[in-house]
Design a protein around this motif. Structure first.
Motif, PDB file in Angstrom:
ATOM      1  N   GLY A  84      80.087  30.905  46.508  1.00 35.39           N
ATOM      2  CA  GLY A  84      79.060  31.710  47.169  1.00 35.39           C
ATOM      3  C   GLY A  84      77.792  31.736  46.337  1.00 35.39           C
ATOM      4  O   GLY A  84      77.839  31.978  45.120  1.00 35.39           O
ATOM      5  N   LEU A  85      76.669  31.461  46.976  1.00 35.92           N
ATOM      6  CA  LEU A  85      75.385  31.391  46.270  1.00 35.92           C
ATOM      7  C   LEU A  85      74.496  32.568  46.657  1.00 35.92           C
ATOM      8  O   LEU A  85      74.423  32.942  47.831  1.00 35.92           O
ATOM      9  CB  LEU A  85      74.673  30.079  46.613  1.00 35.92           C
ATOM     10  CG  LEU A  85      73.213  29.936  46.156  1.00 35.92           C
ATOM     11  CD1 LEU A  85      73.128  29.905  44.637  1.00 35.92           C
ATOM     12  CD2 LEU A  85      72.574  28.700  46.769  1.00 35.92           C
TER      13      LEU A  85
ATOM     14  N   VAL B 192      65.981  34.045  40.407  1.00 35.76           N
ATOM     15  CA  VAL B 192      67.260  34.436  39.821  1.00 35.76           C
ATOM     16  C   VAL B 192      68.370  33.853  40.690  1.00 35.76           C
ATOM     17  O   VAL B 192      68.320  33.945  41.922  1.00 35.76           O
ATOM     18  CB  VAL B 192      67.395  35.970  39.732  1.00 35.76           C
ATOM     19  CG1 VAL B 192      68.693  36.345  39.024  1.00 35.76           C
ATOM     20  CG2 VAL B 192      66.199  36.568  39.005  1.00 35.76           C
ATOM     21  N   ARG B 193      69.393  33.274  40.061  1.00 34.31           N
ATOM     22  CA  ARG B 193      70.434  32.560  40.805  1.00 34.31           C
ATOM     23  C   ARG B 193      71.807  32.877  40.234  1.00 34.31           C
ATOM     24  O   ARG B 193      71.976  32.992  39.028  1.00 34.31           O
ATOM     25  CB  ARG B 193      70.161  31.054  40.734  1.00 34.31           C
ATOM     26  CG  ARG B 193      71.005  30.177  41.643  1.00 34.31           C
ATOM     27  CD  ARG B 193      70.488  28.752  41.548  1.00 34.31           C
ATOM     28  NE  ARG B 193      71.117  27.861  42.505  1.00 34.31           N
ATOM     29  CZ  ARG B 193      72.235  27.161  42.255  1.00 34.31           C
ATOM     30  NH1 ARG B 193      72.810  27.255  41.070  1.00 34.31           N
ATOM     31  NH2 ARG B 193      72.741  26.373  43.175  1.00 34.31           N
ATOM     32  N   ILE B 194      72.787  33.013  41.108  1.00 36.67           N
ATOM     33  CA  ILE B 194      74.173  33.245  40.692  1.00 36.67           C
ATOM     34  C   ILE B 194      75.107  32.539  41.666  1.00 36.67           C
ATOM     35  O   ILE B 194      74.861  32.533  42.875  1.00 36.67           O
ATOM     36  CB  ILE B 194      74.508  34.765  40.641  1.00 36.67           C
ATOM     37  CG1 ILE B 194      75.979  35.000  40.287  1.00 36.67           C
ATOM     38  CG2 ILE B 194      74.187  35.445  41.952  1.00 36.67           C
ATOM     39  CD1 ILE B 194      76.366  34.583  38.907  1.00 36.67           C
ATOM     40  N   VAL B 195      76.138  31.908  41.146  1.00 37.27           N
ATOM     41  CA  VAL B 195      77.162  31.262  41.962  1.00 37.27           C
ATOM     42  C   VAL B 195      78.507  31.869  41.611  1.00 37.27           C
ATOM     43  O   VAL B 195      78.913  31.868  40.447  1.00 37.27           O
ATOM     44  CB  VAL B 195      77.201  29.736  41.741  1.00 37.27           C
ATOM     45  CG1 VAL B 195      78.338  29.111  42.539  1.00 37.27           C
ATOM     46  CG2 VAL B 195      75.871  29.101  42.138  1.00 37.27           C
ATOM     47  N   SER B 196      79.195  32.411  42.617  1.00 39.49           N
ATOM     48  CA  SER B 196      80.528  32.987  42.423  1.00 39.49           C
ATOM     49  C   SER B 196      81.566  32.084  43.078  1.00 39.49           C
ATOM     50  O   SER B 196      81.320  31.525  44.145  1.00 39.49           O
ATOM     51  CB  SER B 196      80.601  34.389  43.026  1.00 39.49           C
ATOM     52  OG  SER B 196      79.732  35.266  42.346  1.00 39.49           O
ATOM     53  N   THR B 197      82.719  31.943  42.446  1.00 36.25           N
ATOM     54  CA  THR B 197      83.817  31.128  42.973  1.00 36.25           C
ATOM     55  C   THR B 197      84.979  32.048  43.337  1.00 36.25           C
ATOM     56  O   THR B 197      85.459  32.810  42.502  1.00 36.25           O
ATOM     57  CB  THR B 197      84.268  30.092  41.930  1.00 36.25           C
ATOM     58  OG1 THR B 197      83.151  29.290  41.544  1.00 36.25           O
ATOM     59  CG2 THR B 197      85.348  29.196  42.519  1.00 36.25           C
ATOM     60  N   LEU B 198      85.418  31.969  44.601  1.00 31.73           N
ATOM     61  CA  LEU B 198      86.500  32.825  45.073  1.00 31.73           C
ATOM     62  C   LEU B 198      87.587  31.991  45.750  1.00 31.73           C
ATOM     63  O   LEU B 198      87.297  30.999  46.437  1.00 31.73           O
ATOM     64  CB  LEU B 198      85.989  33.860  46.083  1.00 31.73           C
ATOM     65  CG  LEU B 198      85.038  34.929  45.516  1.00 31.73           C
ATOM     66  CD1 LEU B 198      83.601  34.507  45.652  1.00 31.73           C
ATOM     67  CD2 LEU B 198      85.268  36.280  46.195  1.00 31.73           C
ATOM     68  N   THR B 199      88.834  32.393  45.526  1.00 40.18           N
ATOM     69  CA  THR B 199      89.978  31.746  46.160  1.00 40.18           C
ATOM     70  C   THR B 199      90.649  32.755  47.089  1.00 40.18           C
ATOM     71  O   THR B 199      91.013  33.858  46.660  1.00 40.18           O
ATOM     72  CB  THR B 199      90.987  31.262  45.107  1.00 40.18           C
ATOM     73  OG1 THR B 199      90.339  30.315  44.244  1.00 40.18           O
ATOM     74  CG2 THR B 199      92.191  30.591  45.757  1.00 40.18           C
ATOM     75  N   TYR B 200      90.775  32.382  48.386  1.00 36.55           N
ATOM     76  CA  TYR B 200      91.384  33.258  49.399  1.00 36.55           C
ATOM     77  C   TYR B 200      92.729  32.680  49.840  1.00 36.55           C
ATOM     78  O   TYR B 200      92.933  31.462  49.861  1.00 36.55           O
ATOM     79  CB  TYR B 200      90.482  33.351  50.632  1.00 36.55           C
ATOM     80  CG  TYR B 200      89.202  34.137  50.439  1.00 36.55           C
ATOM     81  CD1 TYR B 200      89.149  35.500  50.728  1.00 36.55           C
ATOM     82  CD2 TYR B 200      88.050  33.501  49.998  1.00 36.55           C
ATOM     83  CE1 TYR B 200      87.977  36.213  50.554  1.00 36.55           C
ATOM     84  CE2 TYR B 200      86.874  34.211  49.823  1.00 36.55           C
ATOM     85  CZ  TYR B 200      86.839  35.570  50.103  1.00 36.55           C
ATOM     86  OH  TYR B 200      85.672  36.261  49.946  1.00 36.55           O
TER      87      TYR B 200
END
Length: 238
Positions: free
Chosen positions: A45-46, A226-234
């Motif tokens: 997610g960005l 400003v930038r952030i990338v989150s990694t999620l496993t569902y």
């Protein structure tokens, strides 16, 4: 073995077999459920946000030359005072202005004499402005030409003389951006689940990347991205 004992043994054996069958079914159901829980999808997610810098550091440099050392010192002090006065006239406080000692070179003391060098002494003068008045600084930069009329040539083209803009309020935007990145990741995961005829389950694992802060472009370095990338496993369910 009596008849009663034989019947009892038969009944006990039957109950044990039934228990083993039921236990096997229960374990089998759990294994099937556990196997289905192993179906997952990992998405990123960005979140991006443009912000204005809240701190600026502006190095102001000029050079003064002369053949007389005493005259050089007088001119350096006079022009330094004029630059500081200019900054104060623009609305900056004295506490925001730092004046460094001038770096003076004696060209004859370097062991050689260049016939093209007209002045023996050269002084590099540096002032630094540290402020949170970003708009005031942007306005002041456009008025620096007025110092040229005082015989002060300010260079702002080289790398060491460019104003540096900083954004130090990352904590103010972190919660909102993390939420936005998570929502973006979920939307991607839901699309994947729909396309694969599955239903999106709970989050199995989440990892937050590092925040990055960069200039939006080279012409407006006071605007930051400003930038952030989150990694999620569902988990995926049928």
């Amino acid at each position: 073995m009596t008849k009663n004992n034989a019947v009892s043994a038969f009944i006990l054996g039957g109950l044990l077999c039934l228990g083993m069958v039921l236990l096997g079914n229960t374990i089998g159901d759990k294994l099937i459920k556990m196997k289905s829980m192993e179906r997952t999808v990992t998405v990123k997610g960005l979140a991006e946000k443009e912000v204005r810098a809240n701190i600026a550091i502006w190095p102001i440099r000029f050079t003064e030359v002369d053949n007389d050392l005493d005259s050089l010192y007088v001119n350096v002090q006079t022009k330094t005072d004029k630059v500081a006065a200019f900054l104060k006239q623009q609305g900056f406080d004295e506490s925001e202005i730092t004046i460094s000692l001038p770096a003076i070179d004696d060209r004859l003391a370097q062991g050689y004499s260049d016939p093209n060098v007209k002045y023996r002494y050269s002084a590099r003068v540096s002032l630094s402005l540290y402020t949170d008045k970003i708009d005031l600084l942007l306005s002041a930069r456009t008025k620096m030409l007025s110092l040229a009329k005082e015989g002060i040539a300010i260079s702002d083209q080289d790398y060491n003389s460019k104003a540096q803009f900083l954004f130090t309020k990352l904590n103010d935007v972190k919660p909102e951006m993390i939420q936005s990145a998570t929502q973006n990741a979920r939307q991607v995961a839901e699309k994947f689940a729909k396309d694969s005829d599955s239903k999106l389950g709970k989050i199995k694992k989440a990892a937050q990347g590092q925040f990055s802060i960069n200039d939006r472009d080279s012409n407006t370095s006071y605007i930051k991205k400003v930038r952030i990338v989150s990694t999620l496993t569902y988990y995926l369910n049928d």
